[in-house]
Design an enzyme around this catalytic site. Sequence first.
Site, PDB file in Angstrom:
ATOM      1  N   HIS A  79       5.825  -6.689   3.184  1.00 30.63           N
ATOM      2  CA  HIS A  79       4.439  -6.632   3.651  1.00 30.63           C
ATOM      3  C   HIS A  79       4.086  -7.851   4.506  1.00 30.63           C
ATOM      4  O   HIS A  79       4.689  -8.918   4.373  1.00 30.63           O
ATOM      5  CB  HIS A  79       3.495  -6.518   2.458  1.00 30.63           C
ATOM      6  CG  HIS A  79       3.569  -5.176   1.784  1.00 30.63           C
ATOM      7  ND1 HIS A  79       2.653  -4.755   0.842  1.00 30.63           N
ATOM      8  CD2 HIS A  79       4.449  -4.157   1.938  1.00 30.63           C
ATOM      9  CE1 HIS A  79       2.961  -3.521   0.452  1.00 30.63           C
ATOM     10  NE2 HIS A  79       4.064  -3.144   1.092  1.00 30.63           N
ATOM     11  N   GLU A  81       1.589  -9.886   4.535  1.00 34.47           N
ATOM     12  CA  GLU A  81       1.122 -11.096   3.849  1.00 34.47           C
ATOM     13  C   GLU A  81       2.297 -11.882   3.266  1.00 34.47           C
ATOM     14  O   GLU A  81       2.346 -13.112   3.367  1.00 34.47           O
ATOM     15  CB  GLU A  81       0.173 -10.718   2.698  1.00 34.47           C
ATOM     16  CG  GLU A  81      -1.017  -9.888   3.104  1.00 34.47           C
ATOM     17  CD  GLU A  81      -0.756  -8.379   3.027  1.00 34.47           C
ATOM     18  OE1 GLU A  81       0.323  -7.920   3.466  1.00 34.47           O
ATOM     19  OE2 GLU A  81      -1.635  -7.668   2.531  1.00 34.47           O
ATOM     20  N   CYS A 105      -2.180  -5.534  -1.133  1.00 31.09           N
ATOM     21  CA  CYS A 105      -1.815  -4.769  -2.337  1.00 31.09           C
ATOM     22  C   CYS A 105      -1.627  -5.729  -3.515  1.00 31.09           C
ATOM     23  O   CYS A 105      -1.692  -6.956  -3.355  1.00 31.09           O
ATOM     24  CB  CYS A 105      -0.536  -3.982  -2.075  1.00 31.09           C
ATOM     25  SG  CYS A 105       0.940  -5.022  -2.041  1.00 31.09           S
TER      26      CYS A 105
HETATM   27  O1  LIG Z   1      -1.007  -5.234   1.751  1.00 27.47           O
HETATM   28  C1  LIG Z   1      -0.299  -4.515   2.490  1.00 27.47           C
HETATM   29  N1  LIG Z   1       0.457  -5.089   3.468  1.00 27.47           N
HETATM   30  C2  LIG Z   1       1.335  -4.379   4.236  1.00 27.47           C
HETATM   31  O2  LIG Z   1       2.017  -4.936   5.093  1.00 27.47           O
HETATM   32  N2  LIG Z   1       1.421  -3.018   4.019  1.00 27.47           N
HETATM   33  C3  LIG Z   1       2.339  -2.232   4.819  1.00 27.47           C
HETATM   34  C4  LIG Z   1       3.461  -1.582   4.053  1.00 27.47           C
HETATM   35  C5  LIG Z   1       3.724  -0.346   4.867  1.00 27.47           C
HETATM   36  O3  LIG Z   1       4.608  -0.654   5.951  1.00 27.47           O
HETATM   37  C6  LIG Z   1       2.352   0.004   5.426  1.00 27.47           C
HETATM   38  C7  LIG Z   1       1.600   1.022   4.611  1.00 27.47           C
HETATM   39  O4  LIG Z   1       2.109   2.279   4.929  1.00 27.47           O
HETATM   40  P1  LIG Z   1       1.327   3.630   4.673  1.00 27.47           P
HETATM   41  O5  LIG Z   1      -0.144   3.383   5.118  1.00 27.47           O
HETATM   42  O6  LIG Z   1       2.021   4.638   5.536  1.00 27.47           O
HETATM   43  O7  LIG Z   1       1.412   3.917   3.211  1.00 27.47           O
HETATM   44  O8  LIG Z   1       1.608  -1.183   5.419  1.00 27.47           O
HETATM   45  C8  LIG Z   1       0.645  -2.399   3.096  1.00 27.47           C
HETATM   46  C9  LIG Z   1      -0.247  -3.115   2.343  1.00 27.47           C
HETATM   47  C10 LIG Z   1      -1.163  -2.517   1.354  1.00 27.47           C
HETATM   48  O9  LIG Z   1      -0.894  -1.235   1.067  1.00 27.47           O
HETATM   49 ZN   LIG Z   2       1.291  -5.898  -0.004  1.00 31.26          ZN
END
Ligand SMILES: O=c1[nH]c(=O)n([C@H]2C[C@H](O)[C@@H](COP(=O)(O)O)O2)cc1CO
Ligand SMILES: [Zn+2]
Length: 161
Positions: A79, A81, A105
Site C-alpha cells: 500500500h 502509506e 486500511c
Molecule cells: O490504504 C490503502 N492504501 C492502498 O495503497 N490501497 C491500495 C491497494 C490496492 O492496490 C488498491 C485498492 O484496490 P481496490 O479498490 O481495487 O480494492 O489500493 C488500499 C488502501 C485501503 O484499502
Molecule cells: Zn493499507
Amino acid sequence: MSGKRQDYISWDEYFMGVALLSGMRSKDPNTQVGACIVSQDNKILSMGYNGFPKGCEDDEFPWERDGDANETKYPFVTHAELNAILNYRGGSLEGAKIYVALFPCNECAKAIIQAGLKTVVYACDKYADTAATLASKRMFRAAGVELVEYLHTGREITLEV
Ligand SMILES: O=c1[nH]c(=O)n([C@H]2C[C@H](O)[C@@H](COP(=O)(O)O)O2)cc1CO
Ligand SMILES: [Zn+2]
C-alpha cells in the site's frame, strides 16, 4: 502591499498534490493511491504509491480483484502509506503528517501509528463502511492520531509549463 502572487497553492494543496501525483505512478487499474509524508515544519520526507514489491514485476503478478486469493493483487500489493514509510531512510518519522489519497486500511494504520505519525490527511474515504476501515479508525482514535478530511478546492493543476 508587497506585490506578491496571490494564487499560489496552499500547503495542503501542495502536499495532497504530491500524494496524488505519486499515485499516478500506480499500475493498479482500479484504485491508484499516493501518499506524501511531511514533517511538522512542512518539509516533504517521503512519498509512495501502491505497487508490488521490488522484483515482483507488474507484468508477471496479477492486478485482478476477483478470483482465487493468490490470483488477485491483494496478497502482493504494497500500500501507498506503507511504501512511503518504508521509503524513508532518514531516521524517525515521529510527529510527522501523512497525506494520502484514500483513507488508510487497518494494516497501514498499524504502520502509521507505530512509525509515530500523528496526523492523517485523506482525500477519499470510499471504503468507509468496510471492516478494515472501521478497525483502522478505532486504532487511530485509541492512539490519538488526528484524522483530517482534505477540503477539495477544485483547483486544476496541469504539468505543462
Ligand atoms: O490504504 C490503502 N492504501 C492502498 O495503497 N490501497 C491500495 C491497494 C490496492 O492496490 C488498491 C485498492 O484496490 P481496490 O479498490 O481495487 O480494492 O489500493 C488500499 C488502501 C485501503 O484499502
Ligand atoms: Zn493499507
